[in-house]
Design a protein around this motif. Structure first.
Motif, short mmCIF file in Angstrom:
data_model
loop_
_atom_site.label_atom_id
_atom_site.label_comp_id
_atom_site.label_asym_id
_atom_site.label_seq_id
_atom_site.Cartn_x
_atom_site.Cartn_y
_atom_site.Cartn_z
N GLU A 1 -3.81 3.87 -0.57
CA GLU A 1 -3.96 3.15 -1.74
C GLU A 1 -3.36 1.77 -1.97
N LEU A 2 -4.22 0.85 -1.96
CA LEU A 2 -3.76 -0.62 -2.23
C LEU A 2 -2.91 -0.69 -3.62
N LEU A 3 -1.71 -0.99 -3.68
CA LEU A 3 -0.97 -1.07 -4.94
C LEU A 3 -1.10 -2.24 -5.43
N THR A 4 -0.79 -3.60 -4.68
CA THR A 4 -0.85 -4.71 -5.06
C THR A 4 -1.46 -5.75 -4.03
N GLY A 5 -1.82 -7.00 -4.42
CA GLY A 5 -2.50 -8.01 -3.40
C GLY A 5 -3.88 -8.38 -3.89
N ALA B 1 0.99 -1.09 0.12
CA ALA B 1 -0.05 0.01 0.00
C ALA B 1 0.75 1.06 0.02
N ARG B 2 0.36 2.43 -0.43
CA ARG B 2 0.92 3.64 -0.45
C ARG B 2 0.07 4.67 0.26
N CYS B 3 0.64 5.43 1.19
CA CYS B 3 -0.09 6.54 1.94
C CYS B 3 0.14 7.88 0.90
N ALA B 4 -1.00 8.53 0.72
CA ALA B 4 -1.08 9.68 -0.26
C ALA B 4 -0.61 10.61 0.58
N PRO B 5 -1.08 11.01 2.01
CA PRO B 5 -0.17 12.37 2.61
C PRO B 5 1.48 12.15 2.73
N CYS B 6 2.02 11.21 3.01
CA CYS B 6 3.57 11.11 3.10
C CYS B 6 4.17 10.26 1.90
N THR B 7 3.55 9.65 1.19
CA THR B 7 3.75 8.78 0.08
C THR B 7 4.95 7.58 0.44
N GLY B 8 4.63 7.29 1.76
CA GLY B 8 5.26 5.85 2.23
C GLY B 8 4.74 4.58 1.71
N GLU B 9 5.39 3.79 1.20
CA GLU B 9 4.86 2.44 0.95
C GLU B 9 5.41 1.27 1.96
N TRP B 10 4.46 0.22 1.92
CA TRP B 10 4.66 -0.71 3.04
C TRP B 10 4.01 -2.02 2.61
N ALA B 11 4.59 -3.16 3.26
CA ALA B 11 3.89 -4.51 2.98
C ALA B 11 2.84 -4.53 3.88
N VAL B 12 1.61 -4.71 3.35
CA VAL B 12 0.27 -4.85 4.15
C VAL B 12 0.24 -5.84 5.16
N GLY B 13 0.56 -7.11 4.68
CA GLY B 13 0.60 -8.29 5.58
C GLY B 13 -0.75 -8.85 5.64
N MET B 14 -0.72 -9.97 6.48
CA MET B 14 -2.07 -10.61 6.74
C MET B 14 -2.13 -10.71 8.31
N PRO B 15 -3.23 -10.60 9.10
CA PRO B 15 -4.33 -9.63 8.38
C PRO B 15 -3.78 -8.14 7.88
N PRO B 16 -4.54 -7.82 6.91
CA PRO B 16 -3.94 -6.47 6.27
C PRO B 16 -4.23 -5.43 7.27
N ASP B 17 -2.90 -4.55 7.15
CA ASP B 17 -2.78 -3.35 7.98
C ASP B 17 -2.72 -2.12 7.13
N LEU B 18 -3.85 -1.51 6.98
CA LEU B 18 -3.94 -0.21 6.09
C LEU B 18 -3.51 1.19 6.76
N SER B 19 -2.86 1.07 8.16
CA SER B 19 -2.49 2.19 8.52
C SER B 19 -0.89 2.57 8.33
N CYS B 20 -0.88 3.53 7.75
CA CYS B 20 0.70 4.08 7.21
C CYS B 20 1.46 3.84 8.60
N PRO B 21 2.50 2.92 8.22
CA PRO B 21 3.79 2.90 9.58
C PRO B 21 4.49 4.34 9.45
N GLY B 22 4.50 5.31 8.80
CA GLY B 22 5.27 6.25 8.63
C GLY B 22 4.56 7.66 9.23
N CYS B 23 3.44 7.83 9.09
CA CYS B 23 2.70 8.86 9.77
C CYS B 23 1.51 8.55 10.58
N GLY B 24 0.83 7.32 10.25
CA GLY B 24 -0.29 6.89 10.97
C GLY B 24 -1.60 7.09 10.42
N SER B 25 -1.56 7.51 9.33
CA SER B 25 -2.79 7.84 8.26
C SER B 25 -3.35 6.53 8.11
#
Length: 125
Positions: free
Chosen positions: A100-104, A71-95
């Motif tokens: 945006e879900l990029l792959t998966g 996934a990618r965070c629009a506010p800070c443009t950080g990307e991360w592995a979502v994992g299972m179960p999915p974690d859609l909170s940005c690890p960089g800024c918390g948003s």
């Protein structure tokens, strides 16, 4: 079990393409499956084998390639592995509101190996 409906759809698409290209059999089908697609690989393999019975795909090998969810965070443009179960909170800024879900979620036929075709047929069905 929705894996059977997925397997039947793949077999139908590949068999139709094989017939259009005058291939008498298919020896291998490669699928790309996203981590979040909700597909159980063992159940899909079992269903695929059953769905192939009596078709040009009978005896074909099914190869699945897993795609990690990112996934990618629009506010800070950080990307991360979502994992299972999915974690859609940005690890960089918390948003967690503008993510945006990029792959998966992929579920596509990547490659088909045709046998006995008189002329080359596209590898993607």
């Amino acid at each position: 079990m929705h894996e059977m409906s997925i397997a039947m759809a793949v077999v139908d698409q590949v068999a139709e393409a094989a017939q259009a290209g005058a291939a008498r059999s298919v020896s291998r089908v490669e699928l790309e499956i996203g981590e979040l697609a909700g597909v159980v690989p063992d159940a899909l393999a079992f269903s695929f084998e059953l769905a192939c019975t009596g078709t040009p795909l009978e005896g074909a090998e099914l190869v699945t390639r897993s795609v990690a969810a990112r996934a990618r965070c629009a506010p800070c443009t950080g990307e991360w592995a979502v994992g299972m179960p999915p974690d859609l909170s940005c690890p960089g800024c918390g948003s967690g509101t503008d993510v945006e879900l990029l792959t998966g979620r992929e579920l596509r036929i990547l490659r088909v190996v045709w046998e006995d075709a008189p002329e080359p047929i596209p590898e993607e069905a």
